[in-house]
Structure formats: structure tokens, C-alpha cells
Design a protein around this motif. Structure first.
Motif, PDB file in Angstrom:
ATOM      1  N   ARG A  89       0.827  -1.209   0.000  1.00  0.00           N
ATOM      2  CA  ARG A  89       0.000   0.000   0.000  1.00  0.00           C
ATOM      3  C   ARG A  89       0.858   1.255   0.000  1.00  0.00           C
ATOM      4  NH1 ARG A  89      -5.184   0.463   1.681  1.00  0.00           N
ATOM      5  NH2 ARG A  89      -6.377  -1.449   1.741  1.00  0.00           N
ATOM      6  N   LYS A 116      -5.590  -0.079   8.189  1.00  0.00           N
ATOM      7  CA  LYS A 116      -4.943  -0.104   6.877  1.00  0.00           C
ATOM      8  C   LYS A 116      -4.601   1.336   6.528  1.00  0.00           C
ATOM      9  CE  LYS A 116      -7.975  -3.779   5.411  1.00  0.00           C
ATOM     10  NZ  LYS A 116      -8.973  -4.275   4.498  1.00  0.00           N
ATOM     11  N   HIS A 155      -4.878   3.942   4.066  1.00  0.00           N
ATOM     12  CA  HIS A 155      -5.585   4.162   2.803  1.00  0.00           C
ATOM     13  C   HIS A 155      -4.823   5.117   1.905  1.00  0.00           C
ATOM     14  CE1 HIS A 155      -9.929   2.691   3.465  1.00  0.00           C
ATOM     15  NE2 HIS A 155      -9.040   1.882   3.997  1.00  0.00           N
ATOM     16  N   HIS A 156      -4.715   4.720   0.670  1.00  0.00           N
ATOM     17  CA  HIS A 156      -4.121   5.621  -0.312  1.00  0.00           C
ATOM     18  C   HIS A 156      -5.120   5.819  -1.399  1.00  0.00           C
ATOM     19  CE1 HIS A 156      -0.075   6.212   0.917  1.00  0.00           C
ATOM     20  NE2 HIS A 156       0.029   4.947   1.249  1.00  0.00           N
ATOM     21  N   ASN A 157      -5.484   7.046  -1.652  1.00  0.00           N
ATOM     22  CA  ASN A 157      -6.330   7.279  -2.802  1.00  0.00           C
ATOM     23  C   ASN A 157      -5.445   7.642  -3.962  1.00  0.00           C
ATOM     24  OD1 ASN A 157      -8.719   6.746  -1.629  1.00  0.00           O
ATOM     25  ND2 ASN A 157      -8.968   8.829  -0.876  1.00  0.00           N
ATOM     26  N   PRO A 211     -10.530   0.342  -4.318  1.00  0.00           N
ATOM     27  CA  PRO A 211      -9.486   0.948  -3.494  1.00  0.00           C
ATOM     28  C   PRO A 211      -8.373   1.574  -4.339  1.00  0.00           C
ATOM     29  CG  PRO A 211      -9.253  -1.430  -3.515  1.00  0.00           C
ATOM     30  CD  PRO A 211     -10.533  -1.116  -4.253  1.00  0.00           C
ATOM     31  N   GLY A 212      -7.771   2.619  -3.795  1.00  0.00           N
ATOM     32  CA  GLY A 212      -6.687   3.287  -4.520  1.00  0.00           C
ATOM     33  C   GLY A 212      -5.606   2.331  -4.998  1.00  0.00           C
ATOM     34  N   PRO A 213      -5.111   1.410  -4.150  1.00  0.00           N
ATOM     35  CA  PRO A 213      -4.056   0.500  -4.618  1.00  0.00           C
ATOM     36  C   PRO A 213      -4.574  -0.563  -5.586  1.00  0.00           C
ATOM     37  CG  PRO A 213      -4.112   0.629  -2.210  1.00  0.00           C
ATOM     38  CD  PRO A 213      -5.356   1.267  -2.706  1.00  0.00           C
ATOM     39  N   GLN A 239     -20.405  -4.031  -2.693  1.00  0.00           N
ATOM     40  CA  GLN A 239     -19.072  -4.213  -3.256  1.00  0.00           C
ATOM     41  C   GLN A 239     -18.852  -5.702  -3.472  1.00  0.00           C
ATOM     42  OE1 GLN A 239     -16.117  -2.243  -0.896  1.00  0.00           O
ATOM     43  NE2 GLN A 239     -14.740  -1.986  -2.611  1.00  0.00           N
ATOM     44  N   PHE A 263     -19.818   1.219   4.704  1.00  0.00           N
ATOM     45  CA  PHE A 263     -18.511   0.570   4.541  1.00  0.00           C
ATOM     46  C   PHE A 263     -17.710   0.486   5.843  1.00  0.00           C
ATOM     47  CE2 PHE A 263     -19.933   1.897   0.438  1.00  0.00           C
ATOM     48  CZ  PHE A 263     -19.662   0.791  -0.362  1.00  0.00           C
ATOM     49  N   LYS A 271     -17.918  -7.731   8.516  1.00  0.00           N
ATOM     50  CA  LYS A 271     -16.975  -6.719   9.024  1.00  0.00           C
ATOM     51  C   LYS A 271     -17.657  -5.977  10.145  1.00  0.00           C
ATOM     52  CE  LYS A 271     -14.698  -2.365   7.949  1.00  0.00           C
ATOM     53  NZ  LYS A 271     -14.325  -1.373   6.964  1.00  0.00           N
ATOM     54  N   THR A 331     -12.315  -7.390   7.379  1.00  0.00           N
ATOM     55  CA  THR A 331     -12.472  -6.120   6.672  1.00  0.00           C
ATOM     56  C   THR A 331     -13.032  -6.482   5.309  1.00  0.00           C
ATOM     57  OG1 THR A 331     -10.172  -6.244   5.974  1.00  0.00           O
ATOM     58  CG2 THR A 331     -10.646  -4.877   7.884  1.00  0.00           C
ATOM     59  N   ILE A 332     -13.410  -5.481   4.539  1.00  0.00           N
ATOM     60  CA  ILE A 332     -14.002  -5.780   3.223  1.00  0.00           C
ATOM     61  C   ILE A 332     -12.907  -6.311   2.293  1.00  0.00           C
ATOM     62  CG2 ILE A 332     -15.198  -4.828   1.215  1.00  0.00           C
ATOM     63  CD1 ILE A 332     -16.605  -2.892   3.173  1.00  0.00           C
ATOM     64  N   GLU A 333     -11.841  -5.545   2.157  1.00  0.00           N
ATOM     65  CA  GLU A 333     -10.706  -6.016   1.362  1.00  0.00           C
ATOM     66  C   GLU A 333      -9.934  -7.035   2.194  1.00  0.00           C
ATOM     67  OE1 GLU A 333     -10.330  -5.019  -1.683  1.00  0.00           O
ATOM     68  OE2 GLU A 333     -11.546  -3.193  -1.760  1.00  0.00           O
TER      69      GLU A 333
HETATM   70  P1  XMP Z   1     -11.892  -2.204   4.397  1.00  0.00           P
HETATM   71  O1  XMP Z   1     -11.082  -3.249   3.701  1.00  0.00           O
HETATM   72  O2  XMP Z   1     -11.071  -1.317   5.282  1.00  0.00           O
HETATM   73  O3  XMP Z   1     -12.487  -1.274   3.257  1.00  0.00           O
HETATM   74  O4  XMP Z   1     -13.070  -2.800   5.123  1.00  0.00           O
HETATM   75  C1  XMP Z   1     -13.510  -0.328   3.444  1.00  0.00           C
HETATM   76  C2  XMP Z   1     -13.752   0.359   2.119  1.00  0.00           C
HETATM   77  O5  XMP Z   1     -12.608   1.137   1.765  1.00  0.00           O
HETATM   78  C3  XMP Z   1     -12.107   0.722   0.503  1.00  0.00           C
HETATM   79  N1  XMP Z   1     -10.644   0.836   0.566  1.00  0.00           N
HETATM   80  C4  XMP Z   1      -9.956   1.851   0.033  1.00  0.00           C
HETATM   81  N2  XMP Z   1     -10.357   2.936  -0.648  1.00  0.00           N
HETATM   82  N3  XMP Z   1      -8.125   3.642  -0.861  1.00  0.00           N
HETATM   83  C5  XMP Z   1      -9.435   3.812  -1.114  1.00  0.00           C
HETATM   84  O6  XMP Z   1      -9.799   4.776  -1.769  1.00  0.00           O
HETATM   85  C6  XMP Z   1      -7.634   2.577  -0.174  1.00  0.00           C
HETATM   86  O7  XMP Z   1      -6.445   2.456   0.046  1.00  0.00           O
HETATM   87  C7  XMP Z   1      -8.598   1.624   0.293  1.00  0.00           C
HETATM   88  N4  XMP Z   1      -8.509   0.480   1.000  1.00  0.00           N
HETATM   89  C8  XMP Z   1      -9.777  -0.005   1.158  1.00  0.00           C
HETATM   90  C9  XMP Z   1     -12.593  -0.690   0.328  1.00  0.00           C
HETATM   91  O8  XMP Z   1     -12.627  -1.041  -1.044  1.00  0.00           O
HETATM   92  C10 XMP Z   1     -13.956  -0.610   0.962  1.00  0.00           C
HETATM   93  O9  XMP Z   1     -14.893  -0.014   0.084  1.00  0.00           O
END
Ligand code: XMP
Length: 516
Positions: free
Chosen positions: A299, A346, A348-350, A394-396, A437, A471, A508, A512-514
Motif C-alpha cells: 500500500r 490499513k 488508505h491511499h487514494n 481501493p486506490g491500490p 461491493q 462501509f 466486518k 475487513t471488506i478487502e
Molecule cells: P476495508 O477493507 O477497510 O475497506 O473494510 C472499506 C472500504 O474502503 C475501501 N478501501 C480503500 N479505498 N483507498 C481507497 O480509496 C484505499 O487504500 C482503500 N482500501 C480499502 C474498500 O474497497 C472498501 O470499500
């Protein structure tokens, strides 16, 4: 927007999980609404001359030490106030009533009946199903108030002082489970606060176009386009305002879904006629990511590489003063919220996020909008449905859905499987609505199978599909078995290198979702 905001509603946040929802519901009724922290300065909260206030719920008890208080200036403003749950208790305590812990806590659905006449319940059925969620309740009303509705557990499920236009609800009109909630809010807005329904996609676009022209002042603007809804709508809006003076940069890092990179170029360059620089950085990203399997390392590296690549392109363009971003209202609220106590789950990187060290001034035309409003604006601007209704990504990108080492071959495998899954969901009407999703995850695990008469030893693919509104929490989608069977059979038959498909049934939290 400056002329769309005055006369709206200020929602004062006391920490409820539903606060944003209140503002959204009010805007759905055509009235501008903004969320403010309960300890915000009066000038800030009153900046757009609200026609009334809504006090949100919250986790505190009014007599607890340190519990948020009702700002005094709200009572001095002589404007209508609607207190919801904790907001109602706060209003009661501030005006001399008594709040106490209820013997029975009330969570979930409850039936209430109301007694006319009251402008808040005007035109509603006498019996309503509502959504309760509270521990405390009101024991004695302040002077001037009377009961407007009751449930079995709450003799004062709704209260009001009709002379001063102060109202309180023990239940949550903003959640969909509260039948009549929308009508109650509508009565508060139009019958009590006398708001005008001026907030619409068309009005927003006219206003935003005018403001962008003013702000850009004849100069050029740069935008990082990811293909996601927010940057796409920001781009289309700015393009409508300043045309050729907008330049978009799209960095293809190779982690997009099937056909996505091509679609970005086709839609924005050819269909929308926007100036678009498409950078093919696939090799660059894959080389740098070689051997990296730890999720956080992936990430962080992708975020850094993206900014580096974007920077490089931006430096080549001379004379650009503004950087546009697709920041939306929940991003603004969330970054303003106190996150000191929050742990990093996590990073997050957009992709398309802000390169901090670039010397640009920011243009953020969607800063005041919720996601569903962004979609409406996108539709009104004529963007294709395929872009507007994309599920969040997600950004990545696929990097965090391709567990283990990232190679072009594995990414292609994942893309093919993902396209089968989402294609079948779309054909069953479950991609847009139905699931929030849905995607495939390639695991760095091999399993034994039998194909024809031969043993196979190939990778395992997991399918992930969730339903959620926010989410923050999510449940796994109860997809039809037939659909899962079709998807599994197609993936194993059509995608070489995958011989087993699993369905993720983790909610979740704790998942987590991802997967990374
Ligand atoms: P998790 O995995 O944390 O994801 O339950 C929650 C929501 O966030 C999205 N997601 C991201 N969106 N940059 C984004 O813009 C990221 O790095 C990133 N990581 C997770 C994920 O797809 C879900 O909708």
C-alpha cells in the motif's frame, strides 16, 4: 452554491452514527444541510443563516460529567429546533425538564401513535413503525411542551413546544426503517422552518460552474483522474466550467480491473472531449513492487509511486496554478473528526489523492456533496452509467486483491476471474444495488484438483461480496447458490491457473471488506 446554502438546516453533531444520514435525508428533500460539531463556534454554525437546527443523537447521557451540552446560542436564535434522541434529551434538560435512565432500554423497531394536531406529524398515519435506539428517557417535560406521540416504552416518544417551534423525537426519523420519517423531516423543513426546496443537481451545477470560473480566474487546472466516480464527476464539472483549460492526468499502474484503463481514455478523451494525458506506468510499478508481499508495504509503495509519477508529469506542464480534487463531503467530515483514538487498520491511499508537496492551489468542487449527490450530478452532466455506478475500488487497486507477489500473469488471472464474477452479478441485477461491493481475490495458495483425468495443482480464488450502507460495517451478501455455482464453474473452466473457488462469509467486523 452561496445562494443555495442560506435558509438550509444546520445539523449539530453529538456523536450519533446517524448524523450524516440526517443531513443526507434533508438534502434529499431539496434543502441544503451541513453537519457541525456540537462545540463549533456560533459564527461557524450560523455561517449560512440556517432556517433551523437539528440536534443529532449521541452515545452520552445528559447528566454525565463531560457530556456534550446544548450550545446556548441555539436557544437565543429563536429558530426552530428538532432534537433527535440525545438531542431531544439535551433540549429537555436545557429547558428545565427531567431526563432519567429508562428501566427498559429500547433498541430496534417500535410502534408509536401520535395525537393531532401537530405540524410535525401533519398528514401522517396515526400509527407508525419507527426505529428506536436509546437508553435514557424523559421523565418531566419542560414548561410549554406537550407529548405528541408515545410508544409502549416511551410515553414521550415525541414532544413539542408549538409556540417556540421546539420539537423532540425519541426515535430516528432519518433511518429507512422509520416509516414516515421522511414525512416528519419534510414537515419540520417546510411547515416549521419554512425552507424553500432549492437544492437540486441542476442548481448545484449552475452554481458550481460559476464558482469554478471565478476561482480559476482564466488559469489552467490539473486533475488526477482515477476513473472512479468522484474524480470523474469533478473532471466533467470543471470541464463544463473551463473546457480546454482543464488537463487530466491518468496514471495506469496496471492494477485496474479488466478494460478499465481503456474505458477511462475512451470516455474522457473521446466521448467527453477532455484533454487527457494517459501515462502507462505498468512496468514501472511492477518492477518496483517485485518481491513485495506484505500488505502495508504494498500500500505504502503504491501510494508513493503514484505521487512520484504524477509529480513527474505535472512538472512537465508549465504554468498550471490549480490542482482539482474529487474530495467529497464524507471525506471532509471524517478528516475533521477526532481520529486520535482510532487505530490504523490499513493505510488508505487514494490514487488521485493529493501530492502534498506540489505548489498548487486546490479546487474541490464536490466538497459539499454526499456520494449519492455526486452520482446525480454525474448523471446530469451526461457521464455514462458505467462510470457513475461503479462500485468503490481501493486506490491500490488489484494490488491488495492479489495476495502474495504481484506479477502481470497473476494480475491477468485475477482480472479475468473478477470480470466473470462481476459480469454474472450484473446479469442478475446484483451489481448496481443488491450488493455494495463485489470482487475476486487471488490467494497465494495452491490446491489439488482433478481436471478431466489429470491432477491439477493451481491457485485458489476467493469471491467477496458485501452489503453495507457506510462501509464501516458490512455483512456478506447472501448470493443465490445458482449464481455462485455458475460463477465457480465458469472461473475454473475459463481461467487457466485457478482450480478452486471459495466464497468469503466473514462480516466486518471482524473481517475487513478487502483482504489486505
Ligand atoms: P476495508 O477493507 O477497510 O475497506 O473494510 C472499506 C472500504 O474502503 C475501501 N478501501 C480503500 N479505498 N483507498 C481507497 O480509496 C484505499 O487504500 C482503500 N482500501 C480499502 C474498500 O474497497 C472498501 O470499500
Amino acid at each position: 452554491m452561496e445562494n443555495l446554502k442560506p435558509g438550509g438546516i444546520a445539523v449539530i453533531d453529538f456523536g450519533s452514527q446517524y448524523t450524516q444520514l440526517i443531513a443526507r435525508r434533508i438534502r434529499e428533500l431539496g434543502v441544503y444541510s451541513e453537519v457541525y460539531p456540537h462545540d463549533g463556534a456560533a459564527e461557524h454554525i450560523n455561517q449560512h443563516q440556517p432556517a433551523g437546527y437539528v440536534l443529532s443523537g449521541g452515545p452520552s447521557s445528559v447528566y454525565e460529567s463531560g457530556a456534550p451540552r446544548l450550545p446556548q446560542f441555539l436557544l437565543e436564535s429563536e429558530r426552530p429546533i428538532l432534537g433527535i434522541c440525545y438531542g431531544m434529551q439535551l433540549l429537555t434538560a436545557a429547558l428545565g425538564g427531567v431526563v432519567a435512565a429508562a428501566r427498559e432500554k429500547e433498541y430496534g423497531p417500535a410502534a408509536i401513535s401520535h395525537q393531532p394536531p401537530s405540524p410535525l406529524f401533519d398528514g401522517l398515519d396515526p400509527e407508525l413503525q419507527v426505529w428506536m435506539s436509546h437508553g435514557d428517557r424523559i421523565e418531566a417535560l419542560p414548561a410549554g411542551f406537550r407529548a405528541l406521540a408515545q410508544s409502549d416504552n416511551s410515553p414521550l416518544a415525541a414532544i413539542g413546544d408549538l409556540a417556540r417551534d421546539y420539537y423532540g423525537l425519541q426515535f430516528h426519523p432519518e433511518v429507512r426503517h422509520s416509516a414516515g420519517g421522511r414525512a416528519i423531516l419534510s414537515n419540520f423543513l417546510f411547515k416549521i422552518c419554512r425552507c424553500q426546496p432549492r437544492w437540486s443537481a441542476a442548481a448545484f451545477i449552475d452554481d458550481a460552474v460559476r464558482r469554478i470560473r471565478e476561482q480559476a480566474d482564466g488559469e489552467r487546472v490539473l486533475l488526477a483522474l482515477s476513473g472512479g466516480v468522484d474524480s470523474a464527476v469533478a473532471g466533467a464539472l470543471i470541464h463544463r466550467a473551463i473546457g480546454e483549460r482543464l488537463t487530466c492526468i491518468f496514471v495506469d499502474h496496471g492494477m485496474l480491473r479488466m478494460g478499465e484503463a481503456e474505458a477511462v481514455v475512451r470516455v474522457f478523451r473521446q466521448e467527453q472531449g477532455m484533454k487527457l494525458i494517459a501515462v502507462n506506468a505498468v512496468e514501472h510499478f511492477l518492477t518496483a513492487l517485485k518481491g513485495i508481499t506484505e500488505p502495508e508495504a504494498k500500500r505504502k509503495l503504491i501510494g508513493a509511486l503514484f505521487i512520484e509519477r504524477f509529480n513527474e508529469e505535472a512538472q512537465k506542464l508549465r504554468g498550471i496554478r490549480f490542482l482539482a480534487q474529487g474530495t467529497i463531503y464524507p471525506d471532509v467530515i471524517e478528516s475533521a473528526a477526532d481520529s486520535a483514538a482510532a487505530k490504523t487498520i490499513k493505510s488508505h491511499h487514494n490514487v488521485g489523492g493529493l501530492p502534498q508537496d506540489l505548489q498548487f492551489e486546490l479546487i474541490e468542487p464536490l466538497r459539499d456533496l454526499f456520494k449519492d449527490e455526486v452520482r446525480k450530478i454525474g448523471e446530469a452532466l451526461g457521464l455514462p452509467q458505467s462510470i457513475i455506478w461503479r462500485q468503490p475500488f481501493p486506490g491500490p487497486g488489484l494490488a491488495i486483491r492479489c495476495l502474495g507477489e504481484l506479477t502481470w500473469e497473476r494480475l491477468e488471472k485475477l482480472r479475468a476471474a473478477d470480470a466473470i464474477f462481476t459480469g454474472e452479478l450484473a446479469a442478475s441485477g446484483l451489481l448496481r444495488g443488491g450488493t455494495a461491493q463485489s470482487f475476486a481475490v487471488l490467494l497465494p495458495v495452491k490446491s489439488v484438483g482433478v481436471m478431466g483425468d489429470n491432477r491439477s495443482y493451481e491457485e485458489v480464488l476467493a469471491l467477496r461480496s458485501v452489503t453495507t450502507d457506510d462501509f464501516m460495517t458490512a455483512d456478506w451478501s447472501r448470493l443465490p447458490y445458482d449464481l455462485l455455482a455458475r460463477v465457480s464453474a465458469r472461473i475454473v473452466n475459463e481461467v487457466p491457473g485457478i482450480n478452486r473457488v471459495a466464497y468469503d462469509i466473514t462480516s466486518k467486523p471482524p473481517g475487513t471488506i478487502e483482504w489486505e
